[in-house]
Design a protein around this motif. Structure first.
Motif: not given
Lengths: 139, 151
Positions: A104, B97-98, A88, A110-111, A75-78, A107-108, A84-85, B95, B124, A53, B127-128, A80-81, B101, B109, B104
């Protein structure tokens, strides 16, 4: 085809083995030293030790020239990160993430993550396919 | 109520801002106290009910601070807490990444106008920022302060 796989769990390793057997060049990223060493021995010096990540780790793994990026973290958020890296920052076209939580998945997508593999849904469907015939027999 | 030519309220009273804070650690607690004390309504969300223990009881009793137990990366938790109606969301869990997420989800949404996320990795930020998220980078802020002190 050059593929980056984040995470050396069972899914990361199985997918890598299949990709390599299919002729793709693969680099994996694993944060935990023991898991990195194990997978590196198993697959043949293709595992970068580091946090997938992070931009610097993905850079070391050569994400810039990747055609495919698959994130298989728990983990879904990891995921995602990491995705996205890749999308993008390194402008990888093909991005796949696994997702444990069906809530999720949308959302993933959509992102900007092209393909989201909803693990919970897959397992549920598999179990249903075994159990459904038993229910019919009961009738 | 008198309205000016723009059609906006001209009562001279600024509308109370509704703010969501995701993560009630030491930073989240401090932000919640600061922003609610200056007259805003703050909804603060954390997974752990114990996390709210450092919030002063007078703020909780005055209803300026609303606590909600839930996962900031889940839309259902955010909606149950009433986050969809806020003007501003700040995600400050430990965190990155939390935070990203949650941020975003809120921005893209739930269409919350302003979203800030705490992200330790300064690489980062660009980018964000491009993805519509305002990034708070503690290391960057610290470096600016240090450089400012050297001038």
């Amino acid at each position: 085809m050059y593929a980056i796989i984040v995470g050396c769990g069972p899914i990361g390793i199985k997918v890598s083995e299949w990709l390599m057997a299919s002729g793709a060049e693969v680099t994996l990223i694993e944060k935990i030293a023991e898991k990195q060493k194990f997978a590196d021995n198993l697959l043949g010096s293709v595992v970068v030790l580091g946090d997938g990540t992070r931009i610097d780790t993905q850079d070391t793994a050569g994400t810039k020239r990747a055609d495919l990026f698959i994130s298989t973290l728990s983990s879904d958020e990891d995921n995602m990160l990491a995705c996205q890296i890749a999308k993008h920052h390194f402008e990888v076209d093909g991005i796949i993430a696994i997702s444990a939580n069906p809530d999720n998945a949308n959302l993933l997508k959509l992102l900007g993550i092209n393909i989201v593999v909803d693990v919970t849904e897959l397992i549920t469907e598999k179990i249903q396919s075994f159990v459904a015939p038993m229910l019919v027999e009961d009738l | 109520m008198i309205r000016n030519s723009d059609g906006n309220s001209n009562s001279g009273v600024q509308r109370l801002k509704r703010i969501a804070v995701i993560g009630c650690g030491s930073l989240g607690t401090q932000i919640t106290i600061e922003l609610s004390s200056s007259g805003n309504i703050v909804i603060v969300l954390d997974k752990d009910p114990e996390a709210f223990s450092a919030l002063p009881s007078h703020l909780l009793e005055s209803s300026r601070v609303v606590t909600a137990i839930g996962d900031g990366t889940q839309e259902i938790s955010l909606r149950q807490a009433g986050v969809q109606d806020v003007d501003f969301l700040i995600a400050v869990t430990a965190k990155a990444s939390v935070n990203l997420m949650s941020g975003q989800l809120a921005r893209h949404v739930m269409r919350i106008p302003v979203v800030m996320c705490l992200v330790n990795d300064s690489n980062l930020s660009p980018m964000y920022e491009n993805l519509g998220i305002k990034v708070i980078n503690p290391d960057g802020l610290l470096m600016e302060t240090i450089k400012g002190g050297l001038d």
